[in-house]
Design a protein around this motif. Structure first.
Motif, short mmCIF file in Angstrom:
data_model
loop_
_atom_site.label_atom_id
_atom_site.label_comp_id
_atom_site.label_asym_id
_atom_site.label_seq_id
_atom_site.Cartn_x
_atom_site.Cartn_y
_atom_site.Cartn_z
N ALA A 128 0.94 -1.20 0.00
CA ALA A 128 -0.16 0.04 -0.06
C ALA A 128 1.00 1.23 0.26
CB ALA A 128 -0.91 -0.05 1.20
N ARG A 129 1.97 1.13 0.82
CA ARG A 129 2.94 2.40 0.70
C ARG A 129 3.59 2.51 -0.69
NH1 ARG A 129 4.81 4.59 5.34
NH2 ARG A 129 4.25 3.80 7.14
N ALA A 130 3.77 1.77 -1.19
CA ALA A 130 4.40 1.49 -2.61
C ALA A 130 3.52 2.19 -3.54
CB ALA A 130 5.00 0.28 -2.91
N ARG A 131 2.12 1.94 -3.47
CA ARG A 131 1.21 2.12 -4.43
C ARG A 131 0.33 3.30 -4.30
NH1 ARG A 131 -1.48 -3.23 -6.65
NH2 ARG A 131 -3.08 -1.56 -7.54
N PHE A 132 0.47 3.87 -3.06
CA PHE A 132 -0.24 5.11 -2.61
C PHE A 132 0.41 6.12 -2.04
CE2 PHE A 132 -3.33 1.37 -2.59
CZ PHE A 132 -3.96 1.89 -3.80
N ASP A 133 0.21 7.45 -2.18
CA ASP A 133 0.83 8.60 -1.48
C ASP A 133 0.65 8.54 -0.25
OD1 ASP A 133 2.45 10.41 -0.96
OD2 ASP A 133 1.82 11.99 -2.25
N ILE A 134 0.80 7.76 0.93
CA ILE A 134 0.25 7.93 2.32
C ILE A 134 1.56 7.98 3.34
CG2 ILE A 134 -1.75 6.33 1.61
CD1 ILE A 134 -0.04 4.05 2.95
N LEU A 135 0.90 8.49 4.39
CA LEU A 135 2.09 8.98 5.48
C LEU A 135 2.54 7.71 6.29
CD1 LEU A 135 1.04 12.43 5.91
CD2 LEU A 135 3.23 11.70 4.86
N ASP A 136 1.26 7.08 6.77
CA ASP A 136 1.45 6.06 7.60
C ASP A 136 0.08 5.05 7.32
OD1 ASP A 136 2.86 4.41 9.67
OD2 ASP A 136 2.75 6.10 11.12
N ALA A 137 0.34 4.00 8.16
CA ALA A 137 -1.02 2.84 8.09
C ALA A 137 -0.71 2.05 9.38
CB ALA A 137 -0.68 2.07 7.01
N LEU A 138 -1.95 1.54 9.79
CA LEU A 138 -2.16 0.70 10.85
C LEU A 138 -2.91 -0.49 10.62
CD1 LEU A 138 -1.57 0.06 14.16
CD2 LEU A 138 -3.69 1.71 14.48
N VAL A 139 -2.58 -1.70 10.86
CA VAL A 139 -3.85 -2.69 10.94
C VAL A 139 -3.58 -3.41 12.40
CG1 VAL A 139 -4.30 -4.94 9.90
CG2 VAL A 139 -3.28 -3.18 8.34
N ILE A 140 -4.70 -3.58 12.80
CA ILE A 140 -5.02 -4.37 14.03
C ILE A 140 -6.18 -5.29 13.48
CG2 ILE A 140 -5.79 -4.41 16.47
CD1 ILE A 140 -4.86 -1.39 16.74
N HIS A 141 -5.59 -6.42 13.99
CA HIS A 141 -6.93 -7.87 13.65
C HIS A 141 -6.94 -8.62 15.07
CE1 HIS A 141 -9.07 -10.79 11.62
NE2 HIS A 141 -9.08 -10.24 10.53
N ARG A 142 -8.07 -8.75 15.57
CA ARG A 142 -8.19 -9.62 16.62
C ARG A 142 -8.51 -11.05 16.29
NH1 ARG A 142 -13.04 -7.41 19.75
NH2 ARG A 142 -12.01 -8.72 21.79
N VAL A 143 -8.05 -11.94 17.17
CA VAL A 143 -8.16 -13.36 17.20
C VAL A 143 -8.81 -14.00 18.27
CG1 VAL A 143 -6.13 -13.68 15.34
CG2 VAL A 143 -5.82 -13.96 17.92
N GLY A 144 -9.31 -15.13 18.45
CA GLY A 144 -9.91 -15.74 19.62
C GLY A 144 -11.26 -15.56 19.52
N ASP A 145 -11.98 -15.76 20.63
CA ASP A 145 -13.46 -15.76 20.69
C ASP A 145 -14.11 -14.48 20.60
OD1 ASP A 145 -13.31 -18.47 20.97
OD2 ASP A 145 -13.17 -18.47 23.18
N LEU A 146 -15.11 -14.18 19.75
CA LEU A 146 -15.58 -12.95 19.52
C LEU A 146 -17.33 -13.13 19.37
CD1 LEU A 146 -13.37 -11.33 16.91
CD2 LEU A 146 -13.58 -11.02 19.25
#
Lengths: 152, 95
Positions: free
Chosen positions: A68-86
């Motif tokens: 995503a950083r290579a394709r778009f002109d962005i400054l920063d990015a964050l991904v949080i993904h949960r696991v376990g019981d939801l």
């Protein structure tokens, strides 16, 4: 860390504040939150368990963010993904992107989600009245990710 | 000149079963010996498939299973080395 896999819930407001903290170049923040629904393929879902492949999942997410950083002109990015019981209404995933202008922020956020859906090793197991079942992959997710290949 | 009477080489890889495959095989993984001078992912899968039953069903040609070697997606043609971790991944459903 731009990528986190965790059982704990997240506070999107706090995460976004930290992501853009003190950076006056940021003019746009786009974010996406995925949550647990109480129905899938017409049957009620009472709970789900999210599983990942420790080591590979983090690596796959980091690769998606780097792309995503290579394709778009962005400054920063964050991904949080949960696991376990939801449970229904719980938060599953947060993607947040900062950039100077909204176009790249929106596009990069959508790109990261589309790739995450088809490339990041996570699996959902749902609990319904009939027992538990592994969720089937959706063709529409492949179509969404393939769109970015055509747009290269 | 290699001694033709020597046994063909054998490597050992760690196989990891995830999600639906872990349930189907009632195992989260195992140590697997793969024979041959140029062992590949495909050779390891063929050895598992040859067990029959759930192995033959879940790993039948055309089933949507992806492979990863040492945490990187790999094709069936990818070569395996002793000590590699080979993961079998059902279609992903995160997000």
């Amino acid at each position: 860390m731009p990528v986190r896999v965790q059982t704990a819930d997240f506070d999107a407001g706090r995460e976004i504040a930290a992501l853009r903290s003190g950076d006056p170049r940021v003019g746009a923040v786009a974010s996406f939150i995925g949550t647990v629904r109480d129905v899938n393929e017409a049957s009620p879902v009472s709970a789900m368990t999210l599983e990942h492949y420790p080591g590979m999942t983090e690596k796959a997410l980091a690769t998606i963010v780097a792309e995503a950083r290579a394709r778009f002109d962005i400054l920063d990015a964050l991904v949080i993904h949960r696991v376990g019981d939801l449970r229904p209404t719980d938060q599953i995933v947060l993607v947040a992107v900062t950039s100077a202008h909204r176009g790249d922020a929106f596009d990069a956020c959508r790109f990261i989600m589309d790739y995450l859906k088809t490339r990041a090793p996570f699996w959902k197991k749902e609990r319904t009245a009939d027992g538990t079942r592994w969720v089937d992959a959706r063709a529409s997710d492949e179509t969404a990710a393939a769109q970015w290949e055509r747009d290269r | 000149m290699p001694d033709s009477s020597a046994p063909s080489s054998v490597i050992t890889v760690r196989v990891v079963y995830l999600a639906r495959l872990r349930d189907a095989f009632a195992s989260d993984g195992e140590s697997l010996a793969v024979r041959g001078d140029a062992p590949t992912v495909g050779a390891a899968i063929a050895a598992l498939r040859a067990r029959g039953g759930a192995w033959a069903d879940e790993l039948a040609p055309g089933r949507a299973v992806r492979y990863a070697v040492n945490h990187e997606v790999a094709p069936a043609e990818a070569s395996l080395r002793n000590g590699d971790e080979l993961a079998l991944l059902p279609p992903v459903t995160g997000g």
